[in-house]
Design an enzyme around this catalytic site. Structure first.
Site, PDB file in Angstrom:
ATOM      1  N   SER A 163       0.833  -1.199   0.000  1.00  0.00           N
ATOM      2  CA  SER A 163       0.000   0.000   0.000  1.00  0.00           C
ATOM      3  C   SER A 163       0.873   1.257   0.000  1.00  0.00           C
ATOM      4  O   SER A 163       1.632   1.471  -0.942  1.00  0.00           O
ATOM      5  CB  SER A 163      -0.959  -0.035   1.187  1.00  0.00           C
ATOM      6  OG  SER A 163      -1.970   0.929   1.046  1.00  0.00           O
ATOM      7  N   GLU A 255      -9.972  -4.401  -5.828  1.00  0.00           N
ATOM      8  CA  GLU A 255      -9.577  -3.249  -5.011  1.00  0.00           C
ATOM      9  C   GLU A 255      -9.455  -1.986  -5.851  1.00  0.00           C
ATOM     10  O   GLU A 255      -9.147  -2.029  -7.047  1.00  0.00           O
ATOM     11  CB  GLU A 255      -8.291  -3.533  -4.243  1.00  0.00           C
ATOM     12  CG  GLU A 255      -7.063  -3.819  -5.067  1.00  0.00           C
ATOM     13  CD  GLU A 255      -5.821  -3.905  -4.191  1.00  0.00           C
ATOM     14  OE1 GLU A 255      -5.569  -2.938  -3.448  1.00  0.00           O
ATOM     15  OE2 GLU A 255      -5.108  -4.916  -4.245  1.00  0.00           O
ATOM     16  N   HIS A 285      -7.646  -5.443  -0.399  1.00  0.00           N
ATOM     17  CA  HIS A 285      -6.419  -4.654  -0.367  1.00  0.00           C
ATOM     18  C   HIS A 285      -5.405  -5.273   0.606  1.00  0.00           C
ATOM     19  O   HIS A 285      -5.727  -5.579   1.752  1.00  0.00           O
ATOM     20  CB  HIS A 285      -6.775  -3.231   0.068  1.00  0.00           C
ATOM     21  CG  HIS A 285      -5.637  -2.279   0.090  1.00  0.00           C
ATOM     22  ND1 HIS A 285      -4.903  -1.965  -1.032  1.00  0.00           N
ATOM     23  CD2 HIS A 285      -5.093  -1.545   1.111  1.00  0.00           C
ATOM     24  CE1 HIS A 285      -3.967  -1.084  -0.712  1.00  0.00           C
ATOM     25  NE2 HIS A 285      -4.056  -0.816   0.577  1.00  0.00           N
TER      26      HIS A 285
END
Length: 330
Positions: A163, A255, A285
């Protein structure tokens, strides 16, 4: 070697009931909580403090894993299984640049150490809202240069992150190249957040079980205020990837950040960089963090192992199988 790792992989594992249950749970908890709180600085601070309080609880260390603190902050060395101490993974945790720590991401770093057969240095880099993106990047570069100073050969270093940590992985690679520093051997990005520009996210706005597209947009605006949001060191999706090492990018098909990972893969390949791009069906995610509970999240580490083996082996290449039908992973 390039033919072995420059591939698109779409695993065809049947969706486990655990994954389905977690998608439902995330849709009913994480997504509405973020949609509610990430609207004002006070909500962001509250969410950050709640997560920080949870980090103070004792976190069990899996059997066969050692955790050693590094320095005055929360940076830690993670070692699992047989280790080659001459090599290392430098890991950047996710959390939107305001949440989480190396401790919260041990489900990833412990398994990554085991499959990479080397220690993982999980960096506790500075985050917002107190610190800007430039200071997070400065910490990442300092950590990498510190590994070089300790005698690690760049060919034995892998960068990895998820991320926001995937964003930091990509910007670190670009900054190292631009500064003329030696590149690591490879990089692994899990659900990378790579576009912080004003492009409104439309893909998977309703399908994503955990992230609100509008709140991701809000965070991006907050962290890029006063910056050129299309600077590659702010939005690496706009970067020139020439000269970078092989990349592995892992995303979930539903996602909201999926297409950012795809776009990085395309740009990197256009620059001659071999990329293993994996898109896992209906995975949320950063699903590898659910490895203690979700079978698919454990399986991905076998894929990472094969990628790293393919990068390091030229005379005995390892083939990545897009439809690998294994049912579990160690």
């Amino acid at each position: 070697m390039q033919e072995e790792i420059d591939v698109d992989v779409h695993p065809r594992y049947p969706l486990s009931w655990q994954a389905g249950a977690f998608n439902t749970l995330l849709r009913g908890t994480t997504k509405p909580a973020c949609a509610l709180l990430l609207r004002h600085g006070l909500g962001l601070t509250l969410l950050s403090r709640v997560v920080a309080m949870g980090e103070r609880l004792p976190i069990p260390v899996p059997s066969g894993v050692s955790i050693a603190k590094d320095g005055p902050r929360r940076t830690e060395w993670v070692r699992a299984g047989e280790q080659d101490e001459s090599k290392v993974v430098l890991y950047f945790h996710g959390g939107g640049y305001f949440l989480c720590s190396p401790a919260t991401h041990r489900p990833i770093t412990c398994r990554l150490s085991a499959v990479a057969k080397r220690p993982v240095l999980a960096l506790d880099y500075r985050q917002g809202p107190v610190h800007p993106l430039s200071q997070s990047l400065a910490d990442a570069l300092e950590a990498y240069e510190g590994l070089l100073d300790q005698g690690y050969d760049p060919s034995g270093i892998v960068l990895a992150g998820d991320s926001a940590g995937g964003h930091l992985t990509l910007t670190t690679l670009l900054a190292l190249r631009d500064r003329g520093l030696p590149a690591p051997s490879a990089a692994v990005c899990l659900s990378p957040w790579s576009d912080l520009s004003d492009v409104r996210r439309r893909v998977n706005r309703w399908a994503d079980p955990s992230l609100s597209a509008s709140r991701v947009d809000w965070l991006a605006r907050r962290w890029t205020a006063g910056l050129d949001a299309r600077d590659p060191l702010v939005s690496p999706v706009y970067g020139d990837y020439e000269g970078l090492p092989p990349l592995m990018i892992v995303t979930g098909s539903t996602e909201v950040l999926r297409d950012e990972g795809r776009r990085v893969a395309v740009r990197a390949r256009e620059s001659g960089v071999p990329v293993t791009y994996e898109e896992w069906p209906r995975m949320p995610h950063v699903f590898p963090i659910l490895a203690d509970l979700v079978p698919e999240a454990r399986l991905v580490f076998g894929h990472i192992s094969r990628f790293l083996s393919a990068v390091s082996t030229t005379d005995t290449p390892t083939t990545l199988h897009p439809a690998d039908q294994a049912t579990d992973a160690a």
